[in-house]
Design a protein around this motif. Structure first.
Motif, PDB file in Angstrom:
ATOM      1  N   ASN A 167       0.877  -1.172   0.000  1.00  0.00           N
ATOM      2  CA  ASN A 167       0.000   0.000   0.000  1.00  0.00           C
ATOM      3  C   ASN A 167       0.909   1.215   0.000  1.00  0.00           C
ATOM      4  OD1 ASN A 167      -2.194   1.736   0.134  1.00  0.00           O
ATOM      5  ND2 ASN A 167      -2.624   1.364   2.296  1.00  0.00           N
ATOM      6  N   GLN A 168       0.800   2.009  -1.041  1.00  0.00           N
ATOM      7  CA  GLN A 168       1.627   3.205  -1.164  1.00  0.00           C
ATOM      8  C   GLN A 168       0.851   4.386  -0.585  1.00  0.00           C
ATOM      9  OE1 GLN A 168       3.168   5.789  -4.880  1.00  0.00           O
ATOM     10  NE2 GLN A 168       3.850   3.666  -4.954  1.00  0.00           N
ATOM     11  N   ILE A 169       1.370   4.960   0.494  1.00  0.00           N
ATOM     12  CA  ILE A 169       0.651   6.008   1.209  1.00  0.00           C
ATOM     13  C   ILE A 169       1.579   7.185   1.522  1.00  0.00           C
ATOM     14  CG2 ILE A 169      -1.023   4.426   2.227  1.00  0.00           C
ATOM     15  CD1 ILE A 169       0.606   4.455   4.818  1.00  0.00           C
ATOM     16  N   GLU A 170       0.961   8.332   1.789  1.00  0.00           N
ATOM     17  CA  GLU A 170       1.760   9.470   2.228  1.00  0.00           C
ATOM     18  C   GLU A 170       2.364   9.158   3.591  1.00  0.00           C
ATOM     19  OE1 GLU A 170       1.487  14.213   3.424  1.00  0.00           O
ATOM     20  OE2 GLU A 170      -0.259  13.248   2.487  1.00  0.00           O
ATOM     21  N   LEU A 171       3.678   9.305   3.704  1.00  0.00           N
ATOM     22  CA  LEU A 171       4.351   9.014   4.964  1.00  0.00           C
ATOM     23  C   LEU A 171       5.697   9.739   4.981  1.00  0.00           C
ATOM     24  CD1 LEU A 171       4.343   5.570   6.746  1.00  0.00           C
ATOM     25  CD2 LEU A 171       6.321   7.094   6.895  1.00  0.00           C
ATOM     26  N   HIS A 172       5.932  10.466   6.045  1.00  0.00           N
ATOM     27  CA  HIS A 172       7.171  11.218   6.228  1.00  0.00           C
ATOM     28  C   HIS A 172       7.296  11.572   7.708  1.00  0.00           C
ATOM     29  CE1 HIS A 172       4.437  14.695   6.240  1.00  0.00           C
ATOM     30  NE2 HIS A 172       3.964  14.255   5.077  1.00  0.00           N
ATOM     31  N   PRO A 173       8.391  12.169   8.147  1.00  0.00           N
ATOM     32  CA  PRO A 173       8.565  12.412   9.576  1.00  0.00           C
ATOM     33  C   PRO A 173       7.471  13.225  10.245  1.00  0.00           C
ATOM     34  CG  PRO A 173      10.699  12.544   8.507  1.00  0.00           C
ATOM     35  CD  PRO A 173       9.666  12.384   7.408  1.00  0.00           C
ATOM     36  N   ARG A 174       6.774  14.084   9.518  1.00  0.00           N
ATOM     37  CA  ARG A 174       5.670  14.849  10.102  1.00  0.00           C
ATOM     38  C   ARG A 174       4.332  14.113  10.028  1.00  0.00           C
ATOM     39  NH1 ARG A 174       7.171  18.715  13.631  1.00  0.00           N
ATOM     40  NH2 ARG A 174       8.689  20.172  12.727  1.00  0.00           N
ATOM     41  N   PHE A 175       4.310  12.980   9.342  1.00  0.00           N
ATOM     42  CA  PHE A 175       3.065  12.206   9.199  1.00  0.00           C
ATOM     43  C   PHE A 175       3.456  10.740   9.114  1.00  0.00           C
ATOM     44  CE2 PHE A 175      -0.819  10.954   6.675  1.00  0.00           C
ATOM     45  CZ  PHE A 175      -1.739  11.270   7.671  1.00  0.00           C
ATOM     46  N   GLN A 176       3.676  10.134  10.283  1.00  0.00           N
ATOM     47  CA  GLN A 176       4.332   8.832  10.343  1.00  0.00           C
ATOM     48  C   GLN A 176       3.376   7.639  10.296  1.00  0.00           C
ATOM     49  OE1 GLN A 176       7.421   8.718  13.386  1.00  0.00           O
ATOM     50  NE2 GLN A 176       7.958  10.870  13.015  1.00  0.00           N
ATOM     51  N   GLN A 177       2.084   7.867  10.388  1.00  0.00           N
ATOM     52  CA  GLN A 177       1.078   6.818  10.155  1.00  0.00           C
ATOM     53  C   GLN A 177       1.320   5.570  11.023  1.00  0.00           C
ATOM     54  OE1 GLN A 177      -1.608   7.165   7.851  1.00  0.00           O
ATOM     55  NE2 GLN A 177      -0.780   7.704   5.846  1.00  0.00           N
ATOM     56  N   ARG A 178       1.584   5.773  12.299  1.00  0.00           N
ATOM     57  CA  ARG A 178       1.941   4.647  13.177  1.00  0.00           C
ATOM     58  C   ARG A 178       0.813   3.626  13.298  1.00  0.00           C
ATOM     59  NH1 ARG A 178       7.417   4.096  14.000  1.00  0.00           N
ATOM     60  NH2 ARG A 178       8.336   6.185  14.016  1.00  0.00           N
ATOM     61  N   ALA A 179      -0.425   4.078  13.475  1.00  0.00           N
ATOM     62  CA  ALA A 179      -1.543   3.134  13.612  1.00  0.00           C
ATOM     63  C   ALA A 179      -1.727   2.327  12.328  1.00  0.00           C
ATOM     64  CB  ALA A 179      -2.825   3.885  13.969  1.00  0.00           C
ATOM     65  N   ASP A 270      -1.773  16.510  12.252  1.00  0.00           N
ATOM     66  CA  ASP A 270      -2.172  17.341  11.117  1.00  0.00           C
ATOM     67  C   ASP A 270      -1.060  17.452  10.080  1.00  0.00           C
ATOM     68  OD1 ASP A 270      -0.404  18.829  12.594  1.00  0.00           O
ATOM     69  OD2 ASP A 270      -1.577  20.685  12.561  1.00  0.00           O
ATOM     70  N   GLY A 271      -0.197  16.439  10.028  1.00  0.00           N
ATOM     71  CA  GLY A 271       0.953  16.509   9.148  1.00  0.00           C
ATOM     72  C   GLY A 271       0.703  16.138   7.704  1.00  0.00           C
ATOM     73  N   ARG A 272      -0.509  15.676   7.375  1.00  0.00           N
ATOM     74  CA  ARG A 272      -0.798  15.285   5.995  1.00  0.00           C
ATOM     75  C   ARG A 272      -0.696  16.483   5.057  1.00  0.00           C
ATOM     76  NH1 ARG A 272      -3.832  10.969   4.104  1.00  0.00           N
ATOM     77  NH2 ARG A 272      -4.878  10.634   6.108  1.00  0.00           N
ATOM     78  N   ASN A 273      -0.030  16.299   3.923  1.00  0.00           N
ATOM     79  CA  ASN A 273       0.051  17.334   2.889  1.00  0.00           C
ATOM     80  C   ASN A 273      -0.885  17.069   1.723  1.00  0.00           C
ATOM     81  OD1 ASN A 273       2.188  18.904   4.078  1.00  0.00           O
ATOM     82  ND2 ASN A 273       3.630  17.315   3.464  1.00  0.00           N
ATOM     83  N   GLY A 274      -1.116  15.788   1.412  1.00  0.00           N
ATOM     84  CA  GLY A 274      -1.947  15.419   0.269  1.00  0.00           C
ATOM     85  C   GLY A 274      -3.402  15.235   0.639  1.00  0.00           C
ATOM     86  N   ALA A 275      -4.163  14.669  -0.305  1.00  0.00           N
ATOM     87  CA  ALA A 275      -5.595  14.457  -0.104  1.00  0.00           C
ATOM     88  C   ALA A 275      -5.846  13.324   0.880  1.00  0.00           C
ATOM     89  CB  ALA A 275      -6.257  14.132  -1.443  1.00  0.00           C
TER      90      ALA A 275
END
Length: 284
Positions: A167-179, A270-275
């Protein structure tokens, strides 16, 4: 625990269908079709073997040109593309896939993803069944998704019995998607990070700059190294030859426990940049 990287080269990450994908690849989102062949050529020359494109990027043809010119055996390259949002219905998906293969000029695709679920359209299960069909026909080695939330994943798995490999998702240090990462680990779905540099917004971050100075590396190299040590597949992109090469030059150092702790503390809800995949409804 984060997976350990082997220095000097990208690891191959095992997928749940028995295939393996290079952990570090080159993305071509927003790369002008007129220069895509040159950009991908630079990437292959620098050492990248995973190339990630999409129907919606309108630059698959340039990727295909680079593959043919590279002088690298096809079996050493791992090519990914993605089904456009407006082609989730079976017949449209089959036509779109044929167009992708014609533009790329290859006989078999290594990985094909559904680009977005577009839940308001209500057709992503049909699209997933079509990808399963294409894989069974031998036209695709591995199939996965992009921008799918947990409920989307549970639905396609529940209705088909087939689990995506990636699954390719937005992920970076400000939006780490831990759950999300915990859920994916339980399902043995690999996460591939798009916008790994935070759409460029993190390149001037003072915390990351401090870590970069400590290691004598650029902020981009620190962020990419973080993705690798976190066990994520990562696909940074650039239009510049020197940056493409620098982004691959991340195998001669490691972040220490303090570095990882510091970067872990940068996560923001609130780190998400994309949709947001739950509401994204654009078609292309």
């Amino acid at each position: 625990m984060p997976e350990q990287m082997t220095l000097n080269r990208p690891d191959l990450i095992a997928l749940n269908d028995g295939a393996a994908i290079p952990q570090l690849g080159l993305g071509v989102w927003q790369v002008d079709p007129a220069i895509t062949a040159e950009v991908v050529g630079w990437g292959i020359e620098a050492g990248y073997r995973l190339i990630d494109t999409a129907e919606g990027y309108q630059n698959e043809e340039g990727v295909g040109q680079a593959i043919r010119k590279a002088g690298v055996p096809r079996g050493e390259l791992f090519i990914t593309s993605k089904l456009r949002n407006g082609a989730h219905q079976r017949d449209a998906a089959l036509r779109a896939f044929d167009e992708t293969m014609e533009k790329l000029g290859i006989e078999q695709l290594d990985l094909f993803l559904i680009h977005w679920p577009v839940p308001s359209q209500g057709k992503y299960v049909e699209a997933w069944k079509t990808l399963v069909e294409l894989r069974q026909a031998g036209r695709i080695k591995s199939i996965g998704v992009s921008n799918f939330n947990q409920d989307h994943l549970e639905r396609i798995i529940g209705e088909t019995g087939v689990t995506p490999v990636v699954n390719q998702i937005e992920l970076h240090p400000r939006f780490q998607q831990r759950a999300a990462r915990d859920f994916h680990a339980r399902r043995n779905i690999r996460i591939e990070s798009w916008s790994p540099l935070g759409s460029g917004r993190l390149l001037s971050d003072p915390t990351l700059a401090g870590i970069a100075g400590k290691h004598g590396k650029s902020v981009a190299q620190i962020i990419i190294r973080w993705h690798l040590q976190e066990g994520l597949i990562v696909i940074p992109k650039s239009n510049h030859q020197d940056r493409i090469a620098a982004n691959f030059d991340v195998f001669d150092f490691e972040l220490d426990a303090k570095d990882l702790e510091t970067i872990g503390g940068m996560d923001a809800p609130d780190g998400r940049n994309g949709a947001n995949p739950a509401t994204a409804a654009f078609l292309f």
